[in-house]
Design a protein around this motif. Structure first.
Motif, mmCIF file in Angstrom:
data_model
loop_
_atom_site.group_PDB
_atom_site.id
_atom_site.type_symbol
_atom_site.label_atom_id
_atom_site.label_comp_id
_atom_site.label_asym_id
_atom_site.label_seq_id
_atom_site.Cartn_x
_atom_site.Cartn_y
_atom_site.Cartn_z
ATOM 1 N N THR A 37 -14.513 3.083 -8.602
ATOM 2 C CA THR A 37 -15.040 2.803 -7.268
ATOM 3 C C THR A 37 -13.979 2.979 -6.183
ATOM 4 O OG1 THR A 37 -16.570 1.200 -8.256
ATOM 5 C CG2 THR A 37 -16.252 1.077 -5.880
ATOM 6 N N ASP A 38 -14.173 3.934 -5.349
ATOM 7 C CA ASP A 38 -13.342 4.146 -4.153
ATOM 8 C C ASP A 38 -11.842 4.163 -4.447
ATOM 9 O OD1 ASP A 38 -15.676 4.220 -2.715
ATOM 10 O OD2 ASP A 38 -15.620 2.106 -2.153
ATOM 11 N N ARG A 39 -11.471 4.718 -5.561
ATOM 12 C CA ARG A 39 -10.061 4.683 -5.954
ATOM 13 C C ARG A 39 -9.175 5.575 -5.114
ATOM 14 N NH1 ARG A 39 -8.962 2.657 -10.779
ATOM 15 N NH2 ARG A 39 -6.863 2.395 -9.925
ATOM 16 N N SER A 40 -9.764 6.465 -4.341
ATOM 17 C CA SER A 40 -8.908 7.328 -3.530
ATOM 18 C C SER A 40 -8.509 6.654 -2.221
ATOM 19 C CB SER A 40 -9.619 8.654 -3.243
ATOM 20 O OG SER A 40 -10.803 8.411 -2.533
ATOM 21 N N GLY A 85 -23.828 0.334 -8.912
ATOM 22 C CA GLY A 85 -24.115 0.424 -7.492
ATOM 23 C C GLY A 85 -23.568 -0.807 -6.775
ATOM 24 N N ASP A 108 -20.098 -0.462 -5.529
ATOM 25 C CA ASP A 108 -20.034 0.338 -4.310
ATOM 26 C C ASP A 108 -20.340 -0.491 -3.071
ATOM 27 O OD1 ASP A 108 -19.421 3.208 -4.628
ATOM 28 O OD2 ASP A 108 -20.990 3.100 -6.152
ATOM 29 N N ARG A 151 -30.261 7.531 -4.301
ATOM 30 C CA ARG A 151 -28.868 7.134 -4.106
ATOM 31 C C ARG A 151 -28.630 6.630 -2.679
ATOM 32 N NH1 ARG A 151 -24.423 11.507 -5.698
ATOM 33 N NH2 ARG A 151 -25.633 11.486 -7.628
ATOM 34 N N LEU A 174 -30.069 3.067 -2.634
ATOM 35 C CA LEU A 174 -29.434 2.077 -3.507
ATOM 36 C C LEU A 174 -28.053 1.690 -3.003
ATOM 37 C CD1 LEU A 174 -30.101 0.593 -6.266
ATOM 38 C CD2 LEU A 174 -28.272 2.014 -7.164
ATOM 39 N N ILE A 175 -27.265 2.660 -2.602
ATOM 40 C CA ILE A 175 -25.928 2.282 -2.132
ATOM 41 C C ILE A 175 -25.770 2.577 -0.649
ATOM 42 C CG2 ILE A 175 -24.764 2.293 -4.355
ATOM 43 C CD1 ILE A 175 -23.824 5.117 -3.734
ATOM 44 N N ARG A 235 -20.727 7.092 -0.037
ATOM 45 C CA ARG A 235 -20.185 8.138 -0.886
ATOM 46 C C ARG A 235 -21.172 9.267 -1.199
ATOM 47 N NH1 ARG A 235 -21.451 7.758 -7.075
ATOM 48 N NH2 ARG A 235 -21.561 5.553 -7.470
ATOM 49 N N ARG A 266 -19.647 14.060 -4.156
ATOM 50 C CA ARG A 266 -19.609 13.897 -5.592
ATOM 51 C C ARG A 266 -18.175 13.695 -6.073
ATOM 52 N NH1 ARG A 266 -20.725 18.149 -8.725
ATOM 53 N NH2 ARG A 266 -21.584 19.085 -6.880
ATOM 54 N N GLU A 290 -14.745 12.291 -5.676
ATOM 55 C CA GLU A 290 -14.122 11.204 -4.953
ATOM 56 C C GLU A 290 -12.845 11.643 -4.242
ATOM 57 O OE1 GLU A 290 -13.093 6.608 -5.302
ATOM 58 O OE2 GLU A 290 -13.974 7.621 -6.992
ATOM 59 N N ASN A 291 -12.229 12.672 -4.782
ATOM 60 C CA ASN A 291 -10.959 13.087 -4.204
ATOM 61 C C ASN A 291 -11.092 13.467 -2.742
ATOM 62 O OD1 ASN A 291 -10.061 12.756 -6.758
ATOM 63 N ND2 ASN A 291 -10.412 14.903 -7.315
ATOM 64 N N ASN A 349 -27.912 15.567 -2.582
ATOM 65 C CA ASN A 349 -26.675 15.022 -3.145
ATOM 66 C C ASN A 349 -25.456 15.633 -2.462
ATOM 67 O OD1 ASN A 349 -27.937 13.317 -4.906
ATOM 68 N ND2 ASN A 349 -27.610 14.580 -6.718
#
Ligand SMILES: Nc1nc2c(ncn2[C@@H]2O[C@H](COP(=O)(O)OP(=O)(O)OP(=O)(O)O)[C@@H](O)[C@H]2O)c(=O)[nH]1
Ligand SMILES: [Mg+2]
Lengths: 691, 206
Positions: A452-455, A489, A492, A564, A567-568, A572, A575, A577-578, A635
């Motif tokens: 989750t949101d690691r970048s 979710g 997020d 998507r 739900l969130i 994001r 697709r 995350e980078n 998406n």
């Protein structure tokens, strides 16, 4: 170049009549704005005509040093005026231009600076109405109105379904305007209304808003019909014609099979909505002062004269009437992502600390929560203030609480959090071995928080303590709400809360509040999500029936492609995350705080979905996307969602839908799934991880 | 040849959350592994062109969410699948135990024409973890289950190291192709698309 005599204009007779008759409520304003119909339908009660002493035509000035080099001004008309209110002194005059750049035609309307001394509008207010280079690819139709008295005016409607305010041609020139447009883009007369010139698409019901403005007359007299002929008379767009226009033809056929009564009701709805929106906008933007200080219109009606100019135009109109029918323009699908300009309430700057303090009384209570929500709806909150404001928006802090009460509540809640957290922290490894459900839940959370949101720098790197905190909060939540447990979710949704609040217990309780709102979306049986998607399909049916029909025909009515988003909450989109940048993240934060205001609707997120879909409707239908392609397309819309215009569209759509919209949303969607929702196919066998 | 219509082969990847479905798909299509793929919400797919014996195919690989409560969405995505890939994590017994449920669920929701012979492929993923020391699902056990379900092909993979991924997907593609109606395989270069669609739908959607 400056038009000077603006204050000298007399009111339209109906304006004057209106101003004395109606009180300043939304409803009266709505009625007043419908004056156009009133005017057409009956004789003007006062029988007075408008006057103009300023029929100066500046159309000889055809160049402007500020234009880009390769742009050519092909039409220029001064004294084109909008009437944001009924006060003559609040009219805004400006210069209308058509600019040709490459193969594209743009329209601009720039208000004059510094008009007469009694002008009540500030420069800023005037600038609200500025039309900055709208490409014609984004214009759906132009509606010409030629009242028997008063000035001719046009309404320009965009593909998004929104319209600019009416442009009154004080110095004449409507015919020339339309003729110039016709030289550069294909326009075609609407079959429903001879005064409507369709620029791009035929089937958007909001476009029919325009023709629906004519509804009373067409009901009375029958609609003048002029049919589309399939012949191409101008080579300009021929190459694009093939597939898209055949789609349109198909659509048109489909359209014909509609129940006419239903279409009619849509038209009525739209007619209402467009005007309501306009009314509301003018109310909030421009009337506020006069409402408060009780200024009425002090201008007297002056000379009434029928402008010769107008008569000339009336005669000349026939030239345009005989414009041969043109082949429908196949809109260029590639052009459609560029929609940047809508007629909507402009977004404001975010709420800052100073202004925030004005919302609080000396003990820290929010005096007028609705005003605050409205303010945040239109501008969001400055980043550093979010920590303080979000707990209110989420319902964790009570608006009527004082500083002291909040401080106390926070400390109590901190203890309570510790207690719940301790429930799982005290599970020993031995106990855990016999507690499969706990292990699995924990495992699922562990797997998700590291994805989750690691970048974001806040969450990046090995053994990041904030990732750990997310884990603890989510596991604690799954004990706090054991029935709901943990669902993908949720991480997020939590991540931005922790990022803003920087406090474990605060983030937890705000998350609890957020889940009060969104929890049903995570229900085990997914009925919450099914209800959302169902409501979405109802709203699209209401607001864009051709798009709805398209989805229906292509087996897309389940709206899973919006799953998507809902739900969130539009987080994001990318697709990979980078690619997530702090900037993207900030856009999410802004969108969320706007949605949380529940102004103008607690279901605004659904209107946001529709606003985005509508922005791409021509592409979706033109390219005949099937379910797979549509899902992929959505998406990957990734970060291309342009927040401010989308929010303005969403607001407009919400207002457009009005009560019909609210009625489309299953009641109690927010709390629990209504029983009338079709049950989801639930044939599955028990899977132990969830039970 | 430009006129040739590429055939679309639809593959669905199923398995518990976190077993590595998204990672496997990306490893195969993009030859990349990132330990920062997000949990899959809803569904997504990637496509890849594959060639068999002089013929080009488009492999459309569907990646769905692994968490059980999202399953009611499956219906929309499973339909028309040509092959179903079942993934488990060899280090997590539960993910292996779930395979049976995933398989049954798929057969119910996708309702393929011939459920007995519908092609599945099983992947035991993450064999790289801890040098294999934390492994709890043995190859033998996995193969036994596969055999009991009509000889499902089985591969041990590591999405992280790209181990066996290519081979597994080649098998997946071949099996998907097998599922297509016979006559379509020998279609001439130029075909009547509308006609072909009919054939396809009668072949695998009823
Ligand atoms: N060591 C190792 N880790 C892996 C491998 N495959 C995936 N992972 C990791 O396992 C976690 C889950 O991988 P995903 O591919 O996101 O799992 P998924 O099956 O798509 O999960 P859902 O989207 O939640 O259903 C991630 O942190 C990956 O980095 C592998 O072969 N070896
Ligand atoms: Mg995944």
């Amino acid at each position: 170049m400056h038009e000077t005599d603006i204050h000298d204009l007399s009111d339209d007779a109906d304006y004057a009549a209106a101003s004395s008759k109606y009180c300043w409520t939304m409803w009266s304003l709505f009625v007043k704005l419908l004056r156009l119909d009133v005017l057409r339908l009956g004789p003007n009660p006062a029988g007075l005509l408008g006057s103009s002493s300023m029929t100066r035509n500046d159309s000889s000035k055809r160049s402007s040093s500020s234009d880009p080099e390769d742009a050519e001004v092909v039409y220029l008309k001064d004294n084109v005026t909008i009437h944001p209110t009924q006060y003559a002194s609040e009219r805004v005059s400006g210069r209308l231009r058509l600019i040709k750049q490459g193969s594209s035609l743009f329209m601009t309307w720039i208000p004059y600076k510094g008009q007469g001394s009694n002008a009540r509008l500030s420069e800023r207010d005037k600038n609200l109405y500025t039309i900055k280079a709208v490409p014609f690819s984004e214009i759906q139709s132009i509606c010409r109105h030629s009242p028997t008295i008063g000035w001719q005016y046009v309404i320009v409607v965009l593909s998004s379904g929104l319209a600019f305010p009416s442009l009154y041609f004080y110095s004449g020139g409507v015919r020339e305007f339309l003729a110039t447009v016709k030289q550069h883009v294909h326009i075609v007369r609407s079959s429903e209304n001879a005064n409507v010139f369709l620029v791009n698409n035929f089937e958007d019901p909001l476009q029919r808003t325009l023709s629906s403005l004519e509804l009373p007359r067409s009901l009375a007299n029958g609609t003048p019909s002029s049919s589309f002929r399939g012949s191409s008379s101008d080579g300009n767009q021929e190459t694009q014609e093939d597939s898209v226009s055949s789609v349109q033809r198909n659509n048109r056929q489909r359209q014909k099979s509609h129940d006419p009564a239903r279409d009619l009701s849509i038209q009525v709805l739209e007619k209402f909505s467009l005007v309501t929106r306009f009314a509301r906008e003018t109310t909030s933007q421009l009337f506020r002062e006069s409402l408060v200080d009780g200024h009425g219109p002090t201008e007297k009606r002056k000379n009434n004269w029928a402008s010769k100019e107008n008569q000339h135009q009336e005669a000349a109109l026939n030239d345009v009437e005989t414009v041969p029918d043109l082949v429908p323009v196949a809109p260029d699908p590639l052009e459609f992502d560029k929609l940047t300009l809508v007629w909507g309430q402009p977004r404001q700057h975010p709420l800052g600390p100073e202004e925030w303090s004005t919302f609080l009384d000396s003990e820290g209570r929010v005096v007028d929560p609705n005003a605050l929500k409205k303010r945040i709806f239109y501008g969001g909150v400055e980043h550093n203030l979010r920590k303080e404001v979000w707990p209110f928006l989420l319902g964790y802090y009570a608006y009527e609480s004082t500083y002291a009460e909040r401080q106390y509540a926070v400390s109590v809640k901190k203890l309570e959090y510790k207690t719940i957290k301790n429930q799982w922290q005290s599970i020993s490894p031995e106990q855990g071995k016999r507690f499969t459900k706990f292990r699995e839940r924990k495992g699922l959370i562990e797997k998700d928080v590291v994805r989750t949101d690691r970048s974001l720098s806040f969450y990046e790197g090995d053994d990041n303590p904030n990732v750990r905190l997310m884990h603890d909060i989510l596991l604690t939540y799954s004990f706090y709400n054991f029935d709901l447990g943990y669902c993908q979710g949720m991480s997020d949704l939590l991540s931005p809360l922790l990022f803003i609040l920087r406090d474990e217990s605060e983030a937890f309780w705000c998350f609890v509040s957020l889940m009060e709102r969104l929890g049903p979306n995570f229900n085990r049986d997914q009925n919450g999500m099914h209800a959302q998607l169902f409501a979405l399909s109802k709203l699209v049916e209401l607001l864009d029936s051709p798009l709805h029909n398209y989805f229906k025909q292509n087996d897309c009515l389940n709206y899973f492609f919006c799953f998507r988003w809902i739900l969130i909450q539009f987080k994001r989109q990318k697709r990979s995350e980078n690619l997530l940048r702090e900037f993207e993240y900030d856009k999410t934060l802004r969108l969320w705080e706007v949605l949380w205001t529940h102004y103008p609707s607690e279901h605004l997120h659904l209107y946001v979905c529709i606003a985005i879909l509508k922005r791409h409707r021509v592409k979706i239908m033109g390219e005949q996307m099937d379910f797979d392609t549509l899902l992929k397309f959505i998406n990957e819309l990734s970060g291309q969602i342009d927040l401010d215009p989308v929010l303005r569209d969403a607001e407009a759509l919400c207002v457009c839908a009005g009560e019909n919209g609210a009625a489309s949303i299953p009641r109690g969607l927010h709390l629990r799934c209504p029983s009338r929702m079709a049950p989801c196919t639930n044939s599955k066998t028990t899977r132990c991880c969830e039970k | 040849m430009a006129s040739r219509r590429r055939m679309l082969l639809k593959v669905i990847i199923l398995g518990d959350s976190g077993v590595g479905k998204t990672s496997l798909m990306n490893q195969y299509v993009n030859r990349k592994f990132s330990n920062q793929y997000k949990a899959t919400i809803g569904a997504d797919f990637l496509t890849k062109e594959v060639q068999f014996e002089d013929r080009l195919f488009t492999l459309q690989i569907w990646d769905t969410a692994g968490q059980e409560r999202f399953q009611s969405l499956g219906v929309a995505f499973y339909r028309g699948a040509d092959c179903c890939v079942l993934v488990h994590d060899v280090n997590v017994m539960k993910s292996f135990d779930s395979l049976n449920n995933w398989r049954e669920e798929f057969l119910i929701q996708a309702s393929p024409a011939d459920p007995e012979n519908f092609p599945f492929v099983v992947l035991g993923n993450k064999v790289d973890v801890d040098g294999g020391n934390s492994r709890v699902v043995s190859e033998k056990k996995a193969k036994a289950w596969c055999a009991s379900k009509g000889n499902i092909p089985y591969f041990e993979t590591s999405a992280k190291e790209g181990l066996n991924v290519e081979a597994a997907f080649e098998c997946i593609a071949r099996n998907a192709l097998k599922n297509e109606p016979e006559e379509e395989i020998y279609l001439p270069d130029t075909i009547d698309v509308a006609n072909a669609r009919q054939q396809k739908s009668s072949g695998c959607e009823c």
